[in-house]
Scaffold this motif. Structure first.
Motif, mmCIF file in Angstrom:
data_model
loop_
_atom_site.group_PDB
_atom_site.id
_atom_site.type_symbol
_atom_site.label_atom_id
_atom_site.label_comp_id
_atom_site.label_asym_id
_atom_site.label_seq_id
_atom_site.Cartn_x
_atom_site.Cartn_y
_atom_site.Cartn_z
ATOM 1 N N LEU A 43 -10.447 0.307 -2.529
ATOM 2 C CA LEU A 43 -9.332 -0.598 -3.206
ATOM 3 C C LEU A 43 -9.953 -1.766 -3.930
ATOM 4 O O LEU A 43 -9.320 -2.099 -4.881
ATOM 5 C CB LEU A 43 -8.392 -0.836 -2.175
ATOM 6 N N ALA A 44 -11.149 -2.398 -3.304
ATOM 7 C CA ALA A 44 -11.519 -3.494 -4.046
ATOM 8 C C ALA A 44 -12.094 -3.331 -5.398
ATOM 9 O O ALA A 44 -12.036 -3.899 -6.393
ATOM 10 C CB ALA A 44 -12.617 -4.118 -3.137
ATOM 11 N N LEU A 78 -11.241 -0.852 -7.377
ATOM 12 C CA LEU A 78 -9.981 -0.254 -8.255
ATOM 13 C C LEU A 78 -9.299 -1.796 -8.905
ATOM 14 O O LEU A 78 -9.088 -1.903 -9.845
ATOM 15 C CB LEU A 78 -9.149 0.222 -7.570
ATOM 16 N N TYR A 79 -9.206 -2.580 -7.886
ATOM 17 C CA TYR A 79 -8.598 -4.241 -8.292
ATOM 18 C C TYR A 79 -9.611 -4.789 -9.220
ATOM 19 O O TYR A 79 -9.147 -5.404 -10.285
ATOM 20 C CB TYR A 79 -8.576 -4.977 -6.916
ATOM 21 N N TYR A 129 -9.250 -3.000 -12.610
ATOM 22 C CA TYR A 129 -8.015 -3.312 -13.273
ATOM 23 C C TYR A 129 -8.073 -4.560 -13.961
ATOM 24 O O TYR A 129 -7.780 -5.047 -15.085
ATOM 25 C CB TYR A 129 -6.771 -3.384 -12.345
ATOM 26 N N GLU A 130 -8.547 -5.721 -13.169
ATOM 27 C CA GLU A 130 -8.958 -7.205 -13.773
ATOM 28 C C GLU A 130 -9.747 -7.091 -14.798
ATOM 29 O O GLU A 130 -9.414 -7.710 -15.931
ATOM 30 C CB GLU A 130 -9.500 -7.943 -12.584
#
Length: 211
Positions: free
Chosen positions: A32-33, A35-36, A39-40
């Motif tokens: 999840l980290a 992916l985040y 995205y940023e």
């Protein structure tokens, strides 16, 4: 002698461990980290590209505006060339409506004899001119000092061919024949509705053609 009941072997106690679950949670959090963070990074790159694009457009606009002179005059004034300014006619004050004037006509230019006609109710220049076989312009020219007609007040100057005094045997048909006009024209000029005349009466003789 061996025991009748053999001793039970030492059984390894089962240990309940939470390590696999913790590891799985850690892996999920790492994914999840990542992916985040991804995205940023993507959003930052897109915003940067938009800013670069806008900067390019603005630079082209600046290049186009370099050659344009900077003035304090409004845009409309800039669009008008000096030649067009000189071509524009100067504003003139509205002229007052010119009054229609009819040139005066002398009685001698028309010829014949002159009589006086008192305007009656409902009469106009055209109807009076038609009665005496005159043109409307001629009648107005003879009476240029009387632009308006008032019944029983205005008196107009009329030029006719002659004024005939009725003698013995002067019926209307005979009188009309003497002056080369029709009996109907003679009756119209004298306001007659009957073919009748009295001795000593004065008859107005209109022109045979319009003057």
């Amino acid at each position: 002698m061996e025991d009748e009941f053999p001793k039970k072997r030492n059984v390894r106690p089962t240990e309940k461990s939470n390590l696999p679950i913790v590891t799985l949670l850690v892996l999920v959090l790492l994914v999840l980290a990542m992916l985040y963070v991804g995205y940023e990074y993507i959003s930052d790159s897109s915003s940067n590209s938009e800013e670069l694009t806008s900067v390019v457009v603005d630079s082209t606009l600046d290049e186009q505006s370099v050659g344009e002179p900077i003035t304090d005059e409004p845009a409309e004034a800039l669009e008008t060339t000096p030649a067009e300014k000189t071509a524009e006619p100067a504003k003139e004050k509205p002229k007052e409506a010119e009054k229609e004037t009819t040139p005066a006509i002398s009685a001698s230019s028309v010829g014949g004899e002159q009589i006086t006609h008192t305007v009656k109710s409902g009469e106009s220049f055209s109807t009076i001119a038609s009665r005496y076989n005159l043109k409307t312009e001629t009648l107005k020219g003879l009476n240029s000092s009387s632009p308006e007609l008032k019944s029983d007040v205005t008196k107009l100057k009329i030029q006719v061919q002659a004024v005939h005094t009725v003698g013995p045997g002067d019926v209307l048909r005979v009188v009309a024949g003497k002056y080369g006009i029709t009996k109907e024209a003679l009756m119209k000029a004298n306001g007659r509705t009957r073919d009748f005349s009295e001795r000593g009466e004065k008859l107005i003789i209109p022109f045979p053609s319009k003057k």
